[in-house]
Write an enzyme that holds these catalytic residues in place. Structure first.
Site, mmCIF file in Angstrom:
data_model
loop_
_atom_site.group_PDB
_atom_site.id
_atom_site.type_symbol
_atom_site.label_atom_id
_atom_site.label_comp_id
_atom_site.label_asym_id
_atom_site.label_seq_id
_atom_site.Cartn_x
_atom_site.Cartn_y
_atom_site.Cartn_z
ATOM 1 N N GLU A 89 32.730 54.889 20.648
ATOM 2 C CA GLU A 89 32.374 55.962 21.549
ATOM 3 C C GLU A 89 33.585 56.756 21.922
ATOM 4 O OE1 GLU A 89 30.200 54.638 24.875
ATOM 5 O OE2 GLU A 89 28.639 53.777 23.601
ATOM 6 N N CYS A 104 38.626 61.363 25.890
ATOM 7 C CA CYS A 104 39.000 59.951 26.019
ATOM 8 C C CYS A 104 38.648 59.249 24.717
ATOM 9 C CB CYS A 104 38.244 59.334 27.197
ATOM 10 S SG CYS A 104 38.556 57.578 27.399
ATOM 11 N N CYS A 111 37.878 44.876 21.477
ATOM 12 C CA CYS A 111 39.185 44.656 22.099
ATOM 13 C C CYS A 111 39.391 43.155 22.286
ATOM 14 C CB CYS A 111 39.233 45.358 23.459
ATOM 15 S SG CYS A 111 40.831 45.188 24.291
ATOM 16 N N CYS A 115 40.352 41.357 29.457
ATOM 17 C CA CYS A 115 40.429 41.657 30.900
ATOM 18 C C CYS A 115 39.065 41.361 31.523
ATOM 19 C CB CYS A 115 40.841 43.109 31.134
ATOM 20 S SG CYS A 115 42.458 43.481 30.415
ATOM 21 N N CYS A 118 36.455 44.153 32.475
ATOM 22 C CA CYS A 118 36.237 45.239 31.508
ATOM 23 C C CYS A 118 35.167 44.847 30.496
ATOM 24 C CB CYS A 118 37.544 45.562 30.785
ATOM 25 S SG CYS A 118 37.359 46.860 29.547
ATOM 26 N N GLU A 162 43.234 48.154 22.590
ATOM 27 C CA GLU A 162 44.603 48.130 23.090
ATOM 28 C C GLU A 162 45.478 48.912 22.100
ATOM 29 O OE1 GLU A 162 46.373 47.510 25.735
ATOM 30 O OE2 GLU A 162 48.086 48.059 24.523
ATOM 31 N N SER A 193 47.357 54.500 27.174
ATOM 32 C CA SER A 193 47.208 53.494 28.226
ATOM 33 C C SER A 193 47.304 52.099 27.616
ATOM 34 C CB SER A 193 45.844 53.678 28.893
ATOM 35 O OG SER A 193 45.643 52.697 29.873
ATOM 36 N N SER A 216 48.209 49.649 32.704
ATOM 37 C CA SER A 216 47.110 49.044 33.451
ATOM 38 C C SER A 216 47.645 47.809 34.174
ATOM 39 C CB SER A 216 45.976 48.664 32.494
ATOM 40 O OG SER A 216 45.384 49.836 31.988
ATOM 41 N N LEU A 217 48.100 47.996 35.390
ATOM 42 C CA LEU A 217 48.765 46.903 36.108
ATOM 43 C C LEU A 217 47.745 46.033 36.847
ATOM 44 C CD1 LEU A 217 51.695 45.891 36.592
ATOM 45 C CD2 LEU A 217 51.602 47.056 38.798
ATOM 46 N N HIS A 218 46.961 46.654 37.696
ATOM 47 C CA HIS A 218 45.827 46.026 38.385
ATOM 48 C C HIS A 218 46.190 44.984 39.441
ATOM 49 C CE1 HIS A 218 43.554 48.193 35.486
ATOM 50 N NE2 HIS A 218 43.784 47.370 34.495
ATOM 51 N N CYS A 339 34.793 54.196 33.068
ATOM 52 C CA CYS A 339 35.772 53.234 32.579
ATOM 53 C C CYS A 339 35.175 51.860 32.347
ATOM 54 C CB CYS A 339 36.893 53.084 33.590
ATOM 55 S SG CYS A 339 38.013 54.446 33.543
#
Ligand code: SAH
Length: 355
Positions: A89, A104, A111, A115, A118, A162, A193, A216-218, A339
């Protein structure tokens, strides 16, 4: 091979091999990108023989639009079938600026990062995307944006995958998307990212035309981060922030710190304070993304989006400590283009219809 896989040199060689002048490469590529992937050889001043060659020898596209869903805010999600198998997508987001749009894109089919909040990672990784599969996402979005009277002005690798684990293809695709006479977007309009793969950040910093970096720290502390981002066990917060600082210094580009805000997990005042402390003296902007519910994580944990007040409180706390912080509004929610939601609905639908 798709035209999206070519640059002027490789297309020039293709033309030479057919007894044509390599100088036509520029015109063909301009027509390809200018037409959003569609062009008529007969409309180009390239001579009759090349027109005939091009009518017989196509550049088969690597992707084709299988479905298109438009959200109430104009965000358009394209489901692209891949000639090499699978579906991805890509998203066109109208910008608040008149006539502009964002794109995007995904870098992998699935992936492997795992995470917990996600949705893109729940079925693991199938494979890396090829250069043309990445570039064509931009090309499709360019065409769709033009239909809405908009031009793509920013492209972000914030779809599925990633990028640092497919960095060769990502960097080549970026050169095609950004380069003059090709996509023409420019490197300063592209953001990659990453979940924080240090070697990738270092390599991208040394690339010829580094794009912007988003990290992407989070979470500002290793304990919380390792719980929600498994790669956090491999690279600690201090190490990845050091790599991001180095990136900023080397490239001069302000780094975006992405922070998916999860109620009761990473949204405390103490965590805001620690984040601010860790970002001291660092030219970074924090982009707080209120969590989009995507069902239970791989761990079984059910995450919650903080209240609007909770989001504001976290932002204000960061700002009071000198951090530049914004909340990203979650666009495309109603078409599952927000997201972390890409591709899942399609797979769910496919599974449902297979039953
Ligand atoms: N692997 C890269 C690229 C994916 S970008 C990376 O981790 O940065 C996708 C961005 O959306 C990341 O910042 C990710 O953390 C965020 N995201 C993923 N799932 C989300 C969700 N359910 N709600 C809000 N943001 C999410």
């Amino acid at each position: 091979m798709s035209l999206a896989a070519h640059d002027r040199t490789t297309l020039g060689a293709w033309l030479t091999a057919r007894g044509e002048s390599p100088t036509h490469a520029g015109r063909l590529l301009r027509a390809y990108y200018g037409g959003g992937g569609v062009f008529d050889p007969d409309a180009l001043s390239i001579g009759k023989t090349l027109q005939t060659t091009l009518r017989h020898e196509h550049f088969p596209a690597a992707t084709f639009v299988r479905d298109r869903v438009v959200s109430s805010d104009g965000t358009t999600k394209l489901l692209l079938g891949l000639r090499r198998g699978g579906a991805i997508e890509t998203v066109m987001m109208p910008s608040y600026r008149a006539g502009e749009a964002w794109c995007c894109v995904s870098s992998q089919l699935g992936c492997a990062m795992g995470c917990d909040f996600c949705a893109s990672t729940r079925s693991g990784l199938d494979r890396n995307l090829e250069v043309d599969e990445i570039v064509e996402q931009f090309v499709h979005v360019t065409r769709v944006a033009a239909e809405h009277g908009r031009r793509v002005r920013r492209l972000v690798f914030m779809g599925i995958g990633e990028p640092m684990h497919n960095l060769d293809n990502v960097l080549t695709a970026i050169n095609h998307i950004a380069g003059q006479g090709l996509g023409g977007l420019g490197w300063s309009r592209i953001t990659v990212s990453t979940v924080g793969i240090v070697q990738g950040i270092e390599r991208m910093a040394r690339s010829e035309h580094p794009p912007f970096l988003a990290l992407s720290l989070h979470a500002p502390d290793d304990e919380t981060r390792a719980r929600i981002v498994p790669t956090g066990k491999r690279y600690d917060v201090a190490t990845i922030l050091a790599a991001a600082r180095e990136y900023q210094e080397r490239t001069g580009r302000i780094v975006t710190i992405e922070y998916c805000l999860l109620a009761g997990v990473n949204d405390s005042e103490a965590q805001a304070d620690l984040l601010a402390q860790r970002l001291e003296g660092f030219r970074a902007h924090v982009n707080v993304i209120p969590y989009n519910a995507t069902g239970p994580g791989l761990s079984g944990m059910v995450y919650m989006r903080p209240t609007t007040t909770g989001v504001t409180r976290f932002l204000e706390r960061l700002r009071s400590r000198g951090v530049v912080a914004h909340a990203r509004d979650t666009r495309g929610d109603d078409v599952a283009a927000a997201c972390g939601q890409l591709r899942d609905a399609d797979r769910d639908a496919a599974q449902a219809s297979a039953k």
